[in-house]
Design a protein around this motif. Sequence first.
Motif, PDB file in Angstrom:
ATOM      1  N   ALA A 120     -28.822  23.211  24.053  1.00  0.00           N
ATOM      2  CA  ALA A 120     -28.742  24.545  23.254  1.00  0.00           C
ATOM      3  C   ALA A 120     -27.277  24.607  23.089  1.00  0.00           C
ATOM      4  N   VAL A 121     -27.210  24.900  21.693  1.00  0.00           N
ATOM      5  CA  VAL A 121     -26.138  25.491  20.910  1.00  0.00           C
ATOM      6  C   VAL A 121     -25.970  26.876  20.945  1.00  0.00           C
ATOM      7  N   VAL A 122     -24.701  27.370  21.280  1.00  0.00           N
ATOM      8  CA  VAL A 122     -24.378  28.832  21.052  1.00  0.00           C
ATOM      9  C   VAL A 122     -23.151  28.982  20.078  1.00  0.00           C
ATOM     10  N   SER A 123     -23.367  29.670  18.999  1.00  0.00           N
ATOM     11  CA  SER A 123     -22.469  29.784  18.022  1.00  0.00           C
ATOM     12  C   SER A 123     -22.342  31.216  17.535  1.00  0.00           C
ATOM     13  N   PRO A 124     -21.309  31.955  18.163  1.00  0.00           N
ATOM     14  CA  PRO A 124     -20.858  33.240  17.633  1.00  0.00           C
ATOM     15  C   PRO A 124     -20.715  33.353  16.379  1.00  0.00           C
ATOM     16  N   ARG A 125     -21.163  34.548  15.486  1.00  0.00           N
ATOM     17  CA  ARG A 125     -20.738  34.855  14.150  1.00  0.00           C
ATOM     18  C   ARG A 125     -19.319  35.344  13.972  1.00  0.00           C
ATOM     19  N   ALA A 151     -24.354  22.137  16.682  1.00  0.00           N
ATOM     20  CA  ALA A 151     -22.936  22.698  16.859  1.00  0.00           C
ATOM     21  C   ALA A 151     -22.042  22.394  15.544  1.00  0.00           C
ATOM     22  N   LEU A 152     -22.185  21.130  15.012  1.00  0.00           N
ATOM     23  CA  LEU A 152     -21.857  20.743  13.688  1.00  0.00           C
ATOM     24  C   LEU A 152     -22.438  21.219  12.518  1.00  0.00           C
ATOM     25  N   ALA A 158     -16.211  26.381  14.809  1.00  0.00           N
ATOM     26  CA  ALA A 158     -16.438  25.582  15.768  1.00  0.00           C
ATOM     27  C   ALA A 158     -15.535  26.046  16.996  1.00  0.00           C
ATOM     28  N   ALA A 159     -14.412  26.795  16.960  1.00  0.00           N
ATOM     29  CA  ALA A 159     -13.713  27.229  18.083  1.00  0.00           C
ATOM     30  C   ALA A 159     -14.511  27.967  18.922  1.00  0.00           C
ATOM     31  N   ASP A 204     -12.613  16.586  11.492  1.00  0.00           N
ATOM     32  CA  ASP A 204     -13.237  16.018  12.645  1.00  0.00           C
ATOM     33  C   ASP A 204     -13.536  17.423  13.439  1.00  0.00           C
ATOM     34  N   THR A 205     -14.959  17.925  13.263  1.00  0.00           N
ATOM     35  CA  THR A 205     -15.211  19.159  13.888  1.00  0.00           C
ATOM     36  C   THR A 205     -15.038  19.160  15.448  1.00  0.00           C
ATOM     37  N   GLY A 206     -15.211  17.947  16.070  1.00  0.00           N
ATOM     38  CA  GLY A 206     -15.058  17.841  17.450  1.00  0.00           C
ATOM     39  C   GLY A 206     -16.532  18.259  17.761  1.00  0.00           C
TER      40      GLY A 206
END
Length: 281
Positions: free
Chosen positions: A276-281, A123-124, A152-153, A116-118
């Motif tokens: 908008a989804v922001v996802s750091p690498r 974002a998923l 996810a965090a 369950d990624t939340g």
Amino acid sequence: MSRHVAIVTDSTAYLPPRTMERHGITAVPLTVVLGDQALEEGTEISARSLALALQKRRPVTTSRPSPEVFAETYRRVAESGATGIVSLHLSSEFSGTYDAAVLAAREASVPVRVVDTGMVAMALGFCALAAAESAEAGGTVDEAVTAAEKRAAGTCAYFYVDTLDYLRRGGRIGAAQALLGSALAVKPLLELDGGRIELREKVRTATKAIARLEEIVADRAGSAQVDIAVHHLAAPDRASALAERLRVRVPGLADLHVSEVGAVIGAHTGPGLLGAVVSPR
């Protein structure tokens, strides 16, 4: 037959088809119920058809995949040579998809880790990509899960909607919050927090709300290397304009995805959604 760790997600990840094919990711479709028709997201109902139905105030609901659908997916993936499966899904606060996957995983012929990624939407999707990249590098099931959970965090998602009414109807936001937004004639900015959609700010006009969304995303990205996804429903011009402004404002931008959400998320947000989804690498 190649031996590998396979990645499964669901249709609400909204990954581009070419990206899924390149990384060997399998998506299990959720269902949109339009009137008396049950339609699979991504193949049997388009976002445009969903938006038109909502604008005409036709009854729209959504439902999870059955455990049997997951079981068949796991069987096919195992037969393709997978020695293990990582199955990553949208927040269990939104859907019973995670629970259905857990039931099916118990009977699978290879080990299946259901997560369950939340998260939801890209974002998923970014979590699924992180797991796939780990698997492609020879990672184990546990290592792929760790990669997804780490992604996810650090990932945040923010949304503007024209009205909270669709979220209220679907039980995704409290009636009191929805009523407050309507009574004050404000435009809501939402965020994904703890696997739930929460009201972040109330802004007086759509123009100001979208400007504030841009500011929040740019601040959150900072100077780090990040991937960003811009989502919309029936608002392509808004999405393109926001994406172009973020290209200028985010110095560490790696990949930028612009896409219309599918029917499942659209059913709960309504036309006019901009996210908008922001996802750091």
